[in-house]
Enzyme design. Sequence first.
Site, mmCIF file in Angstrom:
data_model
loop_
_atom_site.group_PDB
_atom_site.id
_atom_site.type_symbol
_atom_site.label_atom_id
_atom_site.label_comp_id
_atom_site.label_asym_id
_atom_site.label_seq_id
_atom_site.Cartn_x
_atom_site.Cartn_y
_atom_site.Cartn_z
ATOM 1 N N SER A 114 -6.945 -5.853 -2.814
ATOM 2 C CA SER A 114 -5.548 -5.908 -3.263
ATOM 3 C C SER A 114 -4.518 -5.875 -2.143
ATOM 4 O O SER A 114 -3.355 -5.558 -2.387
ATOM 5 C CB SER A 114 -5.270 -4.760 -4.243
ATOM 6 O OG SER A 114 -5.441 -3.496 -3.621
ATOM 7 N N CYS A 115 -4.903 -6.226 -0.915
ATOM 8 C CA CYS A 115 -3.911 -6.217 0.164
ATOM 9 C C CYS A 115 -2.782 -7.204 -0.127
ATOM 10 O O CYS A 115 -1.610 -6.931 0.155
ATOM 11 C CB CYS A 115 -4.558 -6.523 1.506
ATOM 12 S SG CYS A 115 -5.438 -8.098 1.596
#
EC number: 3.4.22.-
Length: 226
Positions: free
Chosen positions: A55-56
């Site tokens: 989820s960066c």
Amino acid sequence: MRTLILSLLLLVDLTTQAATLGFPALPGGGLVYKQVQSIRERRFADLVEQKTDFSCGAAALATILEKAYGAPLDEQAVIQGMLAHADPEIVRTQGFSMLDMKRYVESMGMRARGYRIEAAQLEQLKIPAIVLMEIRGYKHFVVLQRTQGEYVYVGDPALGHKRYALTEFAKGWNGIVFAVIGQGYDRGNPLLTPPEPLTARNRLDRFKPVRDAELMEFGFIQSDFF
């Protein structure tokens, strides 16, 4: 032993949370109270921290939408929004792409632009943007906050605020900046004034408001300012 472990846990917790501490004033005087920020809070100040391995991109996009546009969105909301326009299996194995971000941003009525520029031109970028870096063999989205002289200031969803030498940054960057454009942009947003490393003595130049003409170079239109 249980009491000792509990005490250690409380001590660790105190070192990672902000607190109001009292400091002695002049001799014979009372205490002066000051809000103290922990090292961890300083590291992630004004950034959305990523909570999962993939989820960066969502955290970086949430950072820009929340801090630069005031949108009340957290990482989970952005993940759900992008999954509506992405292949969940690809996301699970490879993470989100800039195309996923573009589709999500456009579904919100905003615009997304990708620019290929040289590292030497990064100082001309007047808005926070998302860039893809390769760090220790892993591709990772971060927020490019500002470039000043020979340094690039980055908001890393996993590591917090980082400062790279421009030459070092260029080695791990793919040469593309991803900009989010639309109404409600805050020209004085905190992403433009990242904190200096704790060991640095020099401060960033005093913040200067961004002019309309500079924003329009990156895809803003006149109606975005009203």
